[in-house]
Design an enzyme around this catalytic site. Structure first.
Site, PDB file in Angstrom:
ATOM      1  N   GLU A  85      33.775  44.411  43.359  1.00 47.36           N
ATOM      2  CA  GLU A  85      32.801  43.389  42.405  1.00 47.36           C
ATOM      3  C   GLU A  85      31.614  43.481  42.847  1.00 47.36           C
ATOM      4  O   GLU A  85      31.393  43.066  43.917  1.00 47.36           O
ATOM      5  CB  GLU A  85      33.717  42.106  42.197  1.00 47.36           C
ATOM      6  CG  GLU A  85      34.016  41.729  40.839  1.00 47.36           C
ATOM      7  CD  GLU A  85      34.672  40.369  40.661  1.00 47.36           C
ATOM      8  OE1 GLU A  85      35.841  40.322  40.921  1.00 47.36           O
ATOM      9  OE2 GLU A  85      33.981  39.302  40.599  1.00 47.36           O
ATOM     10  N   GLU A 134      40.431  37.786  45.260  1.00 45.94           N
ATOM     11  CA  GLU A 134      39.843  36.474  45.627  1.00 45.94           C
ATOM     12  C   GLU A 134      41.096  35.562  45.886  1.00 45.94           C
ATOM     13  O   GLU A 134      40.986  34.526  45.196  1.00 45.94           O
ATOM     14  CB  GLU A 134      38.761  36.039  44.731  1.00 45.94           C
ATOM     15  CG  GLU A 134      37.624  36.926  44.661  1.00 45.94           C
ATOM     16  CD  GLU A 134      36.430  36.474  44.038  1.00 45.94           C
ATOM     17  OE1 GLU A 134      36.575  35.363  43.324  1.00 45.94           O
ATOM     18  OE2 GLU A 134      35.352  37.137  43.946  1.00 45.94           O
TER      19      GLU A 134
HETATM   20  C1  GAL Z   1      34.260  36.561  40.946  1.00 46.02           C
HETATM   21  C2  GAL Z   1      35.498  36.499  40.288  1.00 46.02           C
HETATM   22  C3  GAL Z   1      35.747  36.993  39.025  1.00 46.02           C
HETATM   23  C4  GAL Z   1      34.392  36.191  38.127  1.00 46.02           C
HETATM   24  C5  GAL Z   1      33.191  36.455  39.007  1.00 46.02           C
HETATM   25  C6  GAL Z   1      31.944  35.482  38.283  1.00 46.02           C
HETATM   26  O1  GAL Z   1      34.172  35.967  42.217  1.00 46.02           O
HETATM   27  O2  GAL Z   1      36.507  37.546  41.074  1.00 46.02           O
HETATM   28  O3  GAL Z   1      36.617  36.683  38.305  1.00 46.02           O
HETATM   29  O4  GAL Z   1      34.918  34.852  38.420  1.00 46.02           O
HETATM   30  O5  GAL Z   1      33.291  35.934  40.299  1.00 46.02           O
HETATM   31  O6  GAL Z   1      30.795  35.730  39.001  1.00 46.02           O
END
Ligand code: GAL
Length: 801
Positions: free
Chosen positions: A498, A421
């Site tokens: 993710e 990100e």
């Molecule tokens: C993502 C990020 C993670 C965490 C997560 C929480 O966008 O990569 O590190 O912050 O969101 O939802």
């Protein structure tokens, strides 16, 4: 943990014990031990204060590594975003008095070692460290996550104590999550002969054929001697039983003085044992370096033989078999210990994840500690190994090189991730160029694995996403149609780097902003996230997606969402910070394992809500489930694939029972009973025998139970721990995201205690180097105490200085 002594000619000593520690100061020079006096950066060994050999550190605290001083600090409210994202510990630039840590250690080196090459290897220090040995400045290391080494041959003393000094400066944060502070990974003293295998100097690549494997062995040998040599190497392969299965010798090869030489060998293994998830066979390459008849080094490399492949239409294949990625992202901290995990806790966490059905681990968002990878290799867990930051220039490229060189022999690693990100650059041409540079570096050091990246920029296909081999999606929901993307990029494999980001507090069924709790009904997630069922169904319909990494396997400190203070930790985990399962754990377990799962929730202690409807749910992989309240059937329902069952049940105290059926046969049952009041404590150690090595731990779950032995799902009694015999407490926790109780009690004579949270808390006990029985007692006012004995067993002690 019984660490093997495996390299007799290359002595490797653990340097974890006998350190002295004190907090310095980032802005008050008087409180930073005067190290800047006496030109420490102008003339060697003239520095004063803490870096001077004769500095009196007798009033500094004695600590052992791994050590995280941040976890020892009190929680402190702050409206500074970095600080609340770091779990409200007073670390970072606004807290100069608690952000500098000094470490000093004395050690001896034998006279016979003169003539050897000596170095110190640091697995990781948070953060920006400066190192001195005997007053010699050995440079800085900037990064809290990469391993590095310092050659100390020139400044080491053979005739008296050596003083190693480390100043760690955690003022600068790297992440948006708890990062700890200090020497939180192991430190090693390594002694070699002048001609030896280079640091991280072996690389084993295997190609699998029909009934055989062809190994390519790349070995770099360095000659740190003033004479040129003719060096040969012998590479021997040992299987998991310790049998030598193949050997190859090189011809003597000239190697100039202070030069390196690379050997490339090929060796064939018949009928190799493949490394796989359920049978993680490991081989060892034992490299012997020979200078004429004399052996000068023996270097051991653990590796595995397996094939990996990402297919743009069908996902991931391990050894030719389709394996859907059922992954989790995790940060590295754990209850009680912060980021300073004893090795055993790495194994504990991976074991817990495997029980749940997880088969892949993303080291979000930085290089992990080596023992995490060892646990994944040994237990059978795939890994996406992640670099901290997308970037260019010597510092960041050096970090990337060290990550790939250090980790490339681990069979568990299936993907490199260059970062996560990077909203500032991910869509840009500069981002693409940077990613190209990073991919080139990775490919040069390891052409066997593909490169990915966690992009949260939806359908964007240029910038970083256009460069990496495997398109990583941080959240399918972020502004894109994945089917269209797949159609437009038919050659690009895709993976959910993710997903989910579901927020649940263990044992809580209503949002409660004041206390910082969220309901476990899986109804809370940020705009980019989705509930477990939603993303699982989405991915299940799209076989071209290789699977996904759920954010997260365990709760972690920091990033307190959706609420801030009093919350100090995140609530994204399938398990809490101790590893106690939340309800969602069983949802994943139902669909990710072959075992029969039947999980009924919530609890059945709703005194005061008599007659009111309770939302009762069931996660299961049974075909049908019947719900029974106090002996009355409330009906049988078919379990929807990847779904759950729910009933509205007017509350009455008693027993709520679920029965699971397959082919009309009852195969499982689960009950929730209205419990009585707290009566007793129960202790459940994860292991009742540990090694007497001063490192091994047992994690002891504490349950508050009623007179009938039922865990009370709302109990919050305070539990006091005492240990007698050869063991010490090193941390306590309860998974409560808003608890401001200490995780550690420093100093002798302090009473270790922790409140239960929804019936449970935990203590971690560590062995000393003495064998015997250690006994943990848990007491709580008005309750029957509990005691448990853990055997600490004699073991071969790993050499240490
Ligand atoms: C993502 C990020 C993670 C965490 C997560 C929480 O966008 O990569 O590190 O912050 O969101 O939802």
């Amino acid at each position: 943990m019984n660490r093997e002594i495996k390299e007799p000619l290359r002595e490797r000593f653990l340097m974890d014990s006998g350190w002295r520690f004190a907090l310095g100061h980032a802005s008050d020079i008087k409180l930073d031990f005067g190290y800047w006096e006496g030109k420490p950066f102008a003339k060697q060994a003239e520095g004063r204060g803490a870096i001077h050999v004769k500095f009196d550190d007798s009033d500094w605290r004695e600590v052992s590594l791994p050590h995280d001083w941040a976890v020892e600090l009190d929680f402190q409210y702050s409206d500074d975003n970095d600080i609340n994202y770091h779990g409200y510990k007073p670390i970072g630039r606004p807290n100069p008095a608690t952000s500098i840590g000094w470490y000093r250690k004395r050690f001896e080196v034998a006279k016979e070692d003169e003539g050897k090459r000596l170095s110190i290897e640091f697995d990781g220090i948070f953060r920006d460290s400066m190192i001195w040995l005997n007053g010699y400045y050995l440079g800085r290391h900037e990064s809290g996550y990469t391993s590095f080494r310092r050659d100390i041959t020139d400044c080491v003393k053979f005739d008296g104590p050596n003083v190693l000094v480390v100043r760690a400066d955690a003022s600068q944060v790297e992440g948006w999550f708890y990062e700890g502070a200090g020497i939180y990974r192991h430190v090693w003293l390594v002694k070699t002969n002048p001609v030896h295998v280079a640091h991280w100097g072996t690389y084993v690549v295997s190609e699998i054929g029909d009934g055989f494997a062809e190994l390519t062995l790349q070995t770099t040998v360095v000659n740190e001697d003033d004479l040129a040599k003719a060096i040969a190497i012998e590479s021997a392969i040992y299987d998991a039983n310790g049998s030598r299965v193949a050997t190859i010798q090189s011809e003597p090869t000239p190697i100039g003085s202070w030069k390196e030489c690379e050997f490339n060998q090929r060796i064939r293994l018949e009928q190799p044992w493949l490394w796989d998830l359920e049978s993680p066979h490991l081989y060892r390459l034992v490299t012997t370096v020979k200078d004429g008849e004399a052996e000068t080094d023996v270097y051991v490399t653990s590796f595995g033989i397996r094939s990996i492949r990402f297919d743009p239409d069908q996902g991931f294949f391990l050894n030719g078999r389709h394996v859907p990625i059922r992954g989790v992202c995790c940060h590295q901290d754990h209850a009680g210990v912060g980021t300073a995990l004893p090795d055993r806790l790495q194994f504990y966490r991976i074991e817990k994840l495997k029980e749940l059905g997880v088969n892949a681990y993303r080291t979000s968002h930085h290089p992990p500690t080596p023992e995490l990878l060892e646990a994944c290799d040994r237990l059978g867990m795939l890994v996406m190994d992640e670099h901290r930051q997308v970037g260019c220039g010597e510092e960041i490229e050096g970090q990337l090189r060290s990550l790939v060189k250090r980790d490339r022999n681990h069979p568990s690693i299936i993907l490199w991730s260059i970062g996560n990100e990077e909203s500032g650059i991910q869509d840009t041409e500069a981002g693409a160029r940077t990613a190209r540079t990073m991919k080139r570096i990775v490919n040069e050091l390891d052409p066997t694995r593909l490169v990915s990246y966690g992009g949260n920029n939806g359908g964007q296909s240029s910038g970083i996403n256009g460069v990496v081999d495997v398109r990583g999606w941080n959240y399918w929901k972020i502004g894109a149609n994945l089917d269209v993307y797949h159609n437009d990029h038919p050659q690009t494999p895709m993976i959910g780097s993710e997903e989910a980001s579901t927020l649940c507090t263990r044992g809580i069924y209503e949002n409660d902003e004041e206390r910082g709790y969220v309901s476990s009904y899986d109804e809370n997630f940020p705009g980019w996230g989705s509930g477990a069922e939603e993303w699982m169904k989405y991915y299940a319909e799209r076989p071209y997606l290789a699977g996904a990494f759920v954010w997260t396997g365990f709760d972690y400190r920091g990033e307190p969402l959706p609420y801030r203070w009093p919350c100090i930790s995140s609530q994204f985990g399938m398990m809490d910070t101790c590893g106690f399962p939340k309800d969602n754990y069983y949802y994943y377990q139902s669909w990710w394992t072959a075992r029969t799962v039947l999980h009924l929730f919530p609890h059945w202690n709703w005194q005061g809500k008599e007659g009111q409807d309770i939302d009762v749910r069931c996660f299961s992989n049974c075909e049908e489930v019947e719900l029974i309240l106090n002996g009355r059937s409330l009906g049988m329902k078919p379990m929807p694939h990847l779904g759950h069952l729910s009933w509205k049940v007017p509350y009455e105290p008693g027993a709520l029972v679920a029965k699971g059926y397959r082919n009309g046969q009852e195969i499982a049952s689960a009950a929730r009973e209205t419990t009585g009041v707290p009566a007793e404590l129960r202790l459940l150690p994860d292991r009742s025998a540990i090694d007497a090595d001063g490192e091994d731990v047992s994690s002891i779950a504490v349950q508050i139970v009623d007179a009938l032995g039922r865990v009370i799902p709302t109990a919050d009694n305070e539990v006091v721990f005492t240990v007698t015999g050869p063991g010490v407490l090193i941390g306590v926790g309860n998974g409560n995201p808003s608890s401001h109780e200490p995780d550690k009690y420093i100093g002798s004579g302090t009473v270790w205690k922790r409140r239960a949270f929804n019936g449970l808390c935990m203590a971690i006990v560590q062995s000393t180097k003495q064998a015997g029985d250690l006994c943990i007692t848990a007491e709580s006012s008005g309750l029957i105490a509990a005691k448990v004995t853990i055997r600490t067993e004699p073991c071969v002690l790993y050499p240490s200085v």
